[in-house]
Scaffold this active site. Structure first.
Site, PDB file in Angstrom:
ATOM      1  N   SER A 155       3.067 -13.064  33.365  1.00  0.00           N
ATOM      2  CA  SER A 155       2.596 -14.387  32.944  1.00  0.00           C
ATOM      3  C   SER A 155       2.082 -14.380  31.506  1.00  0.00           C
ATOM      4  CB  SER A 155       1.458 -14.801  33.876  1.00  0.00           C
ATOM      5  OG  SER A 155       0.772 -15.899  33.355  1.00  0.00           O
TER       6      SER A 155
ATOM      7  N   TYR B 253      -6.519 -13.647  37.300  1.00  0.00           N
ATOM      8  CA  TYR B 253      -5.068 -13.793  37.487  1.00  0.00           C
ATOM      9  C   TYR B 253      -4.321 -12.996  36.416  1.00  0.00           C
ATOM     10  CZ  TYR B 253      -0.478 -16.079  37.188  1.00  0.00           C
ATOM     11  OH  TYR B 253       0.873 -16.329  37.100  1.00  0.00           O
TER      12      TYR B 253
HETATM   13  N1  LIG Z   1       5.141 -21.617  37.282  1.00  0.00           N
HETATM   14  C1  LIG Z   1       4.593 -21.084  36.212  1.00  0.00           C
HETATM   15  O1  LIG Z   1       4.294 -21.780  35.230  1.00  0.00           O
HETATM   16  C2  LIG Z   1       4.317 -19.606  36.131  1.00  0.00           C
HETATM   17  C3  LIG Z   1       3.802 -19.111  34.915  1.00  0.00           C
HETATM   18  C4  LIG Z   1       3.539 -17.750  34.817  1.00  0.00           C
HETATM   19  C5  LIG Z   1       3.812 -16.909  35.894  1.00  0.00           C
HETATM   20  N2  LIG Z   1       4.299 -17.421  37.048  1.00  0.00           N
HETATM   21  C6  LIG Z   1       4.551 -16.494  38.143  1.00  0.00           C
HETATM   22  O2  LIG Z   1       5.855 -16.720  38.653  1.00  0.00           O
HETATM   23  C7  LIG Z   1       5.885 -16.482  40.068  1.00  0.00           C
HETATM   24  C8  LIG Z   1       6.419 -17.703  40.781  1.00  0.00           C
HETATM   25  O3  LIG Z   1       5.563 -18.806  40.461  1.00  0.00           O
HETATM   26  P1  LIG Z   1       5.791 -20.263  41.046  1.00  0.00           P
HETATM   27  O4  LIG Z   1       5.389 -21.211  39.978  1.00  0.00           O
HETATM   28  O5  LIG Z   1       7.120 -20.365  41.688  1.00  0.00           O
HETATM   29  O6  LIG Z   1       4.632 -20.284  42.154  1.00  0.00           O
HETATM   30  P2  LIG Z   1       4.670 -20.771  43.667  1.00  0.00           P
HETATM   31  O7  LIG Z   1       3.254 -20.699  44.138  1.00  0.00           O
HETATM   32  O8  LIG Z   1       5.375 -22.058  43.775  1.00  0.00           O
HETATM   33  O9  LIG Z   1       5.546 -19.651  44.357  1.00  0.00           O
HETATM   34  C9  LIG Z   1       5.007 -18.457  44.878  1.00  0.00           C
HETATM   35  C10 LIG Z   1       5.450 -18.357  46.338  1.00  0.00           C
HETATM   36  O10 LIG Z   1       4.940 -17.129  46.848  1.00  0.00           O
HETATM   37  C11 LIG Z   1       4.478 -17.345  48.167  1.00  0.00           C
HETATM   38  N3  LIG Z   1       3.450 -16.347  48.458  1.00  0.00           N
HETATM   39  C12 LIG Z   1       2.196 -16.292  47.962  1.00  0.00           C
HETATM   40  N4  LIG Z   1       1.536 -15.243  48.492  1.00  0.00           N
HETATM   41  C13 LIG Z   1       2.415 -14.621  49.318  1.00  0.00           C
HETATM   42  C14 LIG Z   1       2.323 -13.482  50.148  1.00  0.00           C
HETATM   43  N5  LIG Z   1       1.186 -12.771  50.236  1.00  0.00           N
HETATM   44  N6  LIG Z   1       3.401 -13.118  50.874  1.00  0.00           N
HETATM   45  C15 LIG Z   1       4.562 -13.845  50.808  1.00  0.00           C
HETATM   46  N7  LIG Z   1       4.701 -14.946  50.041  1.00  0.00           N
HETATM   47  C16 LIG Z   1       3.637 -15.325  49.309  1.00  0.00           C
HETATM   48  C17 LIG Z   1       3.927 -18.761  48.171  1.00  0.00           C
HETATM   49  O11 LIG Z   1       3.915 -19.321  49.478  1.00  0.00           O
HETATM   50  C18 LIG Z   1       4.860 -19.476  47.206  1.00  0.00           C
HETATM   51  O12 LIG Z   1       5.894 -20.155  47.901  1.00  0.00           O
HETATM   52  C19 LIG Z   1       4.471 -16.091  40.450  1.00  0.00           C
HETATM   53  O13 LIG Z   1       4.382 -14.691  40.443  1.00  0.00           O
HETATM   54  C20 LIG Z   1       3.621 -16.669  39.332  1.00  0.00           C
HETATM   55  O14 LIG Z   1       2.416 -15.949  39.169  1.00  0.00           O
HETATM   56  C21 LIG Z   1       4.561 -18.750  37.193  1.00  0.00           C
END
Ligand SMILES: NC(=O)c1ccc[n+]([C@@H]2O[C@H](COP(=O)([O-])OP(=O)(O)OC[C@H]3O[C@@H](n4cnc5c(N)ncnc54)[C@H](O)[C@@H]3O)[C@@H](O)[C@H]2O)c1
Length: 316
Positions: A121, A146
Site C-alpha cells: 500500500s 495498517y
Molecule cells: N483499494 C485500495 O485503495 C487499496 C490501496 C492500498 C492497498 N490495498 C490493498 O489491496 C488489497 C485488496 O483491497 P480491496 O480494496 O479489494 O479491499 P477489500 O476489503 O474490498 O478486499 C479484501 C477482501 O479480503 C477479505 N478478507 C479480509 N480478511 C480476510 C481473512 N482473514 N481471510 C479471508 N479473507 C479475508 C475481505 O472479506 C474482502 O473481501 C488489500 O490487501 C488492501 O490492503 C487496497
C-alpha cells in the site's frame, strides 16, 4: 494459468478475477466475507464471477483448507484494508495482515507455488516535503498500524525470496476507486452521505491530496506483475512497485465533483486526523519500465464511471 487469489470477493479481487477469467485462466478464490463493510456487496461481486473456471471457498487466510493442486501463481489480496479501523478491532492488522500473509506463504510453500504477488500500500510511506513517493529513495515511516503491517509483509517476502527460489512481487496500490468499490473509502462514503443527507466527515478541511487510481488501470498493473513474476529471470527476487496514477487530487475537489454529479450539497463536519498522509503521489517509472504499466483514466472520467454505477446500484 491456474491462479489462487485470496480476498476474491473484495473490490480489487473481484475486478482482477473477472479479467483473469476473460483471458482464459483458471482461478481458485477464497474470502471470509467478513463484515468490515456490508457483506452483501461481497456476495454480489461473487455472484457476478460465476464461471466453470472459477472455484470459490469461504474460508479464512489463517486456515486455508483447499485441496486444489498445481497452481502456477498465487495472489494475496485478503487483508484488513484501510487505516481507520476502530481500536477494538485493530488487532486485525496483526492477525489478518501479518499472520494471515505468513499463513498464505506457508500454504504456497506446501503447494510448491513459486510465484507470489501480494498487495502492499501507499500507506507504507509517510509525508515528504516535496516530490513523489519512490520505491527506493523515499523513507518508509508509516503513520498507521495498517501501513506497518504492509511493511511487515514486504520484509517477510524479501526473506522468503532469498531463502527459496521464489519470485515475489509486492504492489503498493494508491487509493484505488471505481464501480463495486469499497464503501469505507472517501469517494464512496462521500457519495453515500450526500445521497442519504448524512454528515460528511472532511479531514483537514479537504486539503489532503490522494493519487486516485482507477480500478481498470490497477488491474492492468496486476496483469503486468503476473507476466513479470512468470518470467524465470525474476526468481530470488522480491520486487516492489508503486501502482498509482501520478496525478493527485485534492479531497475538496473530489467532494465538489461528487456534489455536482449528484446535484446535492454535502453537510460537512470538519475533522482533524494525524494518522494519514497529507498527500500521496506515486512515482510510477519503475512500474512503467518493468510491468508496462500505463494508467489511462483521469479522475474526472473515473469518478463519473463510479457514480454512474453507484446510481444504478443504489437505484437513484
Ligand atoms: N483499494 C485500495 O485503495 C487499496 C490501496 C492500498 C492497498 N490495498 C490493498 O489491496 C488489497 C485488496 O483491497 P480491496 O480494496 O479489494 O479491499 P477489500 O476489503 O474490498 O478486499 C479484501 C477482501 O479480503 C477479505 N478478507 C479480509 N480478511 C480476510 C481473512 N482473514 N481471510 C479471508 N479473507 C479475508 C475481505 O472479506 C474482502 O473481501 C488489500 O490487501 C488492501 O490492503 C487496497
Amino acid at each position: 494459468m491456474k491462479i489462487l487469489v485470496s480476498g476474491s470477493s473484495g473490490f480489487i479481487g473481484f475486478h482482477l478475477i473477472k479479467e483473469l477469467l476473460n483471458a482464459g485462466h483458471e482461478v481458485v478464490g477464497f474470502d471470509n466475507h467478513n463484515d468490515y463493510y456490508n457483506p452483501d456487496l461481497k456476495l454480489k461481486r461473487l455472484t457476478l464471477l460465476s464461471s466453470k473456471k472459477f472455484t470459490f471457498y469461504e474460508l479464512d487466510l489463517n486456515n486455508i483448507l483447499i485441496n486444489d493442486q498445481d497452481f502456477d501463481l498465487a495472489i494475496n489480496l485478503a487483508a484488513q484494508a484501510g487505516v481507520r479501523v476502530p481500536a477494538e478491532k485493530d488487532y486485525l492488522y496483526e492477525t489478518t495482515n501479518i499472520e494471515g500473509f505468513n499463513s498464505f506463504c506457508n500454504f504456497c510453500a506446501k503447494r510448491n507455488i513459486k510465484k507470489i504477488i501480494y498487495a502492499s500500500s501507499s500507506s507504507v510511506y509517510s509525508d515528504i516535503n516535496e516530490g513523489k513517493f519512490d520505491e527506493v529513495n523515499t523513507p518508509l515511516k508509516p503513520k498507521s498500524k495498517y501501513g506497518k503491517s504492509k511493511i511487515a509483509n514486504e520484509l517477510h517476502a524479501s526473506e522468503l525470496a532469498k531463502l527459496d527460489d521464489l519470485s515475489m512481487v509486492g504492489l503498493r496500490f494508491f487509493s484505488v476507486y471505481g464501480p463495486f468499490g469499497r464503501p469505507d473509502m472517501a469517494y464512496y462514503a462521500f457519495a453515500q452521505a450526500i445521497k442519504n443527507k448524512h454528515t460528511v466527515t472532511l479531514n483537514n478541511e479537504g486539503n489532503m491530496y490522494r493519487d486516485m487510481t482507477y480500478i481498470d488501470d490497477i488491474i492492468q498493473g496486476v496483469l503486468g506483475a503476473i507476466n513479470y513474476a512468470a518470467n524465470p529471470k525474476n526468481i530470488y527476487k522480491n520486487e516492489i512497485f508503486n501502482l498509482g496514477n501520478d496525478a493527485p487530487i485534492k479531497t475538496k475537489y473530489m467532494l465538489n465533483t461528487i456534489e455536482k454529479y449528484l446535484g446535492k450539497k454535502a453537510i460537512i463536519q470538519q475533522c482533524k486526523t494525524n494518522n494519514e498522509n497529507l498527500k500521496t503521489h506515486a512515482n510510477i517509472t519503475k512500474a512503467k519500465n518493468l510491468l508496462g504499466y500505463e494508467p489511462r483514466v483521469s479522475f474526472d472520467e473515473g469518478i463519473e464511471r463510479f457514480l454512474d454505477w453507484y446510481k444504478y446500484y443504489e437505484n437513484i
